[in-house]
Write a protein that holds these residues in place. Structure first.
Motif, PDB file in Angstrom:
ATOM      1  N   GLY A   1       0.932  -1.291  -0.095  1.00 47.83           N
ATOM      2  CA  GLY A   1       0.098  -0.066  -0.056  1.00 47.83           C
ATOM      3  C   GLY A   1       0.796   1.219  -0.028  1.00 47.83           C
TER       4      GLY A   1
ATOM      5  N   ARG B   1      -2.782   3.935   5.397  1.00 51.21           N
ATOM      6  CA  ARG B   1      -2.937   2.668   5.908  1.00 51.21           C
ATOM      7  C   ARG B   1      -3.551   2.423   7.085  1.00 51.21           C
ATOM      8  NH1 ARG B   1       3.059   1.973   5.077  1.00 51.21           N
ATOM      9  NH2 ARG B   1       3.294   1.073   2.713  1.00 51.21           N
TER      10      ARG B   1
ATOM     11  N   ASN C   1     -13.277   1.852   0.715  1.00 52.69           N
ATOM     12  CA  ASN C   1     -12.577   1.584  -0.450  1.00 52.69           C
ATOM     13  C   ASN C   1     -13.165   2.351  -1.712  1.00 52.69           C
ATOM     14  OD1 ASN C   1     -12.163  -0.758  -2.879  1.00 52.69           O
ATOM     15  ND2 ASN C   1     -10.249   0.015  -1.762  1.00 52.69           N
TER      16      ASN C   1
ATOM     17  N   THR D   1      -5.422   1.349   2.322  1.00 52.62           N
ATOM     18  CA  THR D   1      -5.345   0.036   2.408  1.00 52.62           C
ATOM     19  C   THR D   1      -5.632  -0.620   3.754  1.00 52.62           C
ATOM     20  OG1 THR D   1      -3.235   0.279   2.377  1.00 52.62           O
ATOM     21  CG2 THR D   1      -3.835  -0.433   0.261  1.00 52.62           C
TER      22      THR D   1
ATOM     23  N   HIS E   1      -4.579  -3.500   6.769  1.00 51.05           N
ATOM     24  CA  HIS E   1      -3.484  -4.642   6.922  1.00 51.05           C
ATOM     25  C   HIS E   1      -3.965  -5.446   8.307  1.00 51.05           C
ATOM     26  CE1 HIS E   1      -1.218  -2.366   3.788  1.00 51.05           C
ATOM     27  NE2 HIS E   1      -1.724  -1.370   4.143  1.00 51.05           N
TER      28      HIS E   1
ATOM     29  N   ARG F   1      -6.876  -6.498  -3.628  1.00 53.02           N
ATOM     30  CA  ARG F   1      -5.608  -5.656  -3.857  1.00 53.02           C
ATOM     31  C   ARG F   1      -5.606  -4.582  -2.784  1.00 53.02           C
ATOM     32  NH1 ARG F   1      -5.409  -4.893 -10.290  1.00 53.02           N
ATOM     33  NH2 ARG F   1      -5.017  -7.081 -10.826  1.00 53.02           N
ATOM     34  N   SER F   2      -6.575  -4.385  -1.930  1.00 52.35           N
ATOM     35  CA  SER F   2      -6.772  -3.410  -0.999  1.00 52.35           C
ATOM     36  C   SER F   2      -6.529  -4.063   0.772  1.00 52.35           C
ATOM     37  CB  SER F   2      -7.893  -2.556  -1.087  1.00 52.35           C
ATOM     38  OG  SER F   2      -7.839  -2.092  -2.207  1.00 52.35           O
TER      39      SER F   2
END
Length: 358
Positions: free
Chosen positions: A175, A180, A204, A211, A213, A238-239
């Protein structure tokens, strides 16, 4: 004095981190500090101080006579005064205590489902508790429950404390820097990653460059599969990223802006304390002791559990307002350092130890 921290594993859970932190800090404060992992080792072993005397038992079953004998001999040989048993390790501690009458037991209750104590089984625990010199409870609900249900001589509330290793720097997050969100929680149903993922989907849609995590033990079970399937179904592959357990927690958190917990039940999450030490803006569900750490709309946000819309709206408040993020994260970090420091909790623990030995 000589004190042994007894814990089932060294996986990266809250109780495990407390046991390792205690063993490490006590090694500089008392005559000798010990730690014993009964069933499994794990990443936290890497963070154990060289000054801590370590034992691994590799216990395979509930009643394992070889393990009992080995631990009993270890306690006797090392003249251990106190077994500080964490979570379910109280049973083994009790058996060892019976053959080592001079050794005292402290039980540390880290029970995570403190919102659902009415369904907690306590038959064996109640029997064993008559051998406990003291019980530490990580939140007020557990403290009151122990006073009502157990036979221990004394019970007290002991908030968790966090200790971070700033020397490790291995994990590089995906990211964009400065965009984040992190969730530091093992992949377990109690942590409710589904609500978090649902809320992040709406984030999103507005901010595709942000992103999420997820750091924590992946048990590769049905819950893990369903959470990852949900991410894929929502088109977030992808996020949203899953990293499993990591030893360099401070470095991981230092790469993030917002720390979130969407749990259905908690004690006092060490993750929240670690968010503070790393200077993150925080959001957590209003469960367990979270309200005693986060002052809503002052140093962070408290939300209702299972409410993905509320979580989404709160995330957007932070994303839209960098000044608010910086202000709240600063207040929160100061609060954690002042009230949940290693030093203040250690003083309470050592006082109990001394009272018991007397």
């Amino acid at each position: 004095m000589r004190v042994l921290q007894l814990i089932d594993s060294l996986e990266t859970g809250g109780a495990e981190r407390v046991a390792v932190n205690l063993a490490n800090v006590l090694s500089a404060e008392i005559e000798k500090s010990f730690l014993c992992a009964t069933r499994k080792e794990g990443l936290l072993k890497e963070g154990l101080s060289d000054n801590v005397n370590y034992l691994f038992l590799n216990k395979q079953k509930t009643i394992d006579f070889k393990v009992i004998k080995r631990l009993s001999t270890f306690v006797k040989t090392n003249n251990i005064d106190i077994i500080h048993a964490h979570s379910t390790s109280f049973f083994l501690a009790t058996i060892v205590k019976i053959s080592n009458k001079k050794t005292s037991i402290i039980w540390h209750d880290h029970y995570g489902n403190s919102e659902f104590l009415e369904s907690r089984k306590n038959g064996i625990l109640k029997f064993c508790s008559k051998y406990f010199s003291h019980v530490f409870s990580v939140n007020r609900n557990l403290e009151n429950w122990a006073k009502r249900k157990l036979n221990a001589r004394s019970v007290s509330y002991l908030p968790n404390f966090a200790s971070v290793d700033k020397n490790l720097s291995e994990t590089k997050l995906n990211g964009v820097s400065g965009k984040r969100i992190v969730c530091l929680a093992n992949l377990r149903p109690q942590k409710d990653h589904f609500t978090l993922v649902e809320a992040f989907k709406s984030v999103n849609n507005l901010y595709p460059d942000w992103t999420l995590h997820c750091i924590g033990k992946d048990f590769q079970d049905e819950y893990s599969k369903k959470v990852k399937s949900k991410v894929k179904t929502l088109g977030l592959s992808r996020s949203v990223f899953f990293y499993d357990s990591k030893p360099d927690i401070y470095y991981v958190l230092s790469q993030c802006e917002i720390g979130v917990l969407s749990s259905k039940s908690e004690g006092l999450p060490i993750a929240l304390l670690e968010y503070g030490l790393a200077g993150l803006a925080v959001i957590a569900t209003d469960v367990g002791e979270c309200k005693n750490v986060i002052e809503n709309n002052v140093n962070g946000f408290l939300i209702n559990s299972l409410d993905y819309k509320m979580l989404y709206n709160t995330l957007i408040k932070y994303i839209d307002n960098r000044k608010l993020r910086n202000e709240y994260s600063k207040h929160y970090k100061n609060y954690i350092q002042e009230h949940f420091s290693e030093k203040s909790q250690l003083e309470k623990i050592i006082k109990i130890y001394k009272d018991i030995i007397k």
